[in-house]
Design an enzyme around this catalytic site. Structure first.
Site, PDB file in Angstrom:
ATOM      1  N   ASP A   1      39.404  36.671  50.693  1.00 17.94           N
ATOM      2  CA  ASP A   1      39.347  37.333  49.393  1.00 17.94           C
ATOM      3  C   ASP A   1      38.062  36.892  48.687  1.00 17.94           C
ATOM      4  OD1 ASP A   1      39.786  37.925  46.547  1.00 17.94           O
ATOM      5  OD2 ASP A   1      41.840  38.347  47.129  1.00 17.94           O
ATOM      6  N   ILE A   2      37.306  37.864  48.152  1.00 17.85           N
ATOM      7  CA  ILE A   2      36.032  37.515  47.506  1.00 17.85           C
ATOM      8  C   ILE A   2      36.213  36.945  46.098  1.00 17.85           C
ATOM      9  CG2 ILE A   2      34.681  39.132  48.885  1.00 17.85           C
ATOM     10  CD1 ILE A   2      34.607  40.972  46.388  1.00 17.85           C
TER      11      ILE A   2
ATOM     12  N   HIS B   1      48.217  45.619  50.855  1.00 20.13           N
ATOM     13  CA  HIS B   1      47.694  44.344  51.317  1.00 20.13           C
ATOM     14  C   HIS B   1      48.609  43.204  50.877  1.00 20.13           C
ATOM     15  CE1 HIS B   1      45.824  45.142  47.387  1.00 20.13           C
ATOM     16  NE2 HIS B   1      45.660  43.835  47.222  1.00 20.13           N
TER      17      HIS B   1
ATOM     18  N   GLN C   1      48.121  45.746  41.040  1.00 22.42           N
ATOM     19  CA  GLN C   1      47.424  46.219  42.237  1.00 22.42           C
ATOM     20  C   GLN C   1      46.109  46.860  41.794  1.00 22.42           C
ATOM     21  OE1 GLN C   1      49.465  49.156  44.659  1.00 22.42           O
ATOM     22  NE2 GLN C   1      48.020  48.883  46.336  1.00 22.42           N
TER      23      GLN C   1
ATOM     24  N   HIS D   1      48.421  39.179  49.957  1.00 18.90           N
ATOM     25  CA  HIS D   1      47.602  38.011  49.646  1.00 18.90           C
ATOM     26  C   HIS D   1      48.261  36.811  50.313  1.00 18.90           C
ATOM     27  CE1 HIS D   1      45.225  39.738  46.253  1.00 18.90           C
ATOM     28  NE2 HIS D   1      46.250  40.583  46.229  1.00 18.90           N
TER      29      HIS D   1
END
Length: 144
Positions: free
Chosen positions: A30-31, A99, A93, A101
């Site tokens: 995750d960025i 997705h 979201q 996490h």
């Protein structure tokens, strides 16, 4: 979907730091991590959210998330892990591609950059009548 950032990551047109990949799923960092080692696990086939994803993709993505979570705990010496799905904009979201996490958690919040906190205050139980009413409404929809 050409306008989906996660579909673009799957296609290789947007860079990512990949961690694991198989025929069905992709795991990448995750960025904007909530804690050190925060990853995302996605199905390669586009589905907007939890309500849309086909069962086979949901199973594959969940099992991939479990494998990644075990590796994150062992590899990063994490003290625990959160598995989080946000379905719908009201539930936070921001990318409309299903997705999960995978967020390693640490007792040492400062040195491990663990900045997540519960979004609600635990220890405030609901009234039993309210619980029963909600259960009836949900159960009636499951039967349909």
């Amino acid at each position: 979907m050409s306008d989906c950032v996660f579909c673009s990551i799957v296609a290789g047109t947007i860079p990512s730091v990949k961690v694991a990949e198989d025929e069905t799923t992709l795991a990448f960092m995750d960025i904007d991590p909530g804690a050190e080692g925060h990853l995302l696990v996605i199905p390669k086939r586009h589905s907007a959210d939890l309500l849309e994803i086909p069962a086979d993709d949901l199973v594959a993505t969940t099992l991939a998330a479990q494998r990644v979570a075990k590796a994150a705990i062992d590899g990063l010496e994490a003290d625990g892990v959160n598995l989080l799905n946000c379905s719908g904009t009201a539930a936070w979201q921001t990318v409309l591609h299903f997705h999960l996490h995978v967020i390693p958690r640490y007792h040492d919040k400062v040195n491990r950059q663990d900045r997540l906190e519960l979004p609600f205050e635990p220890g405030r139980p609901a009234e039993p009548d309210t619980l029963a009413q909600h259960a009836r409404l949900i159960a009636a929809e499951i039967v349909r």
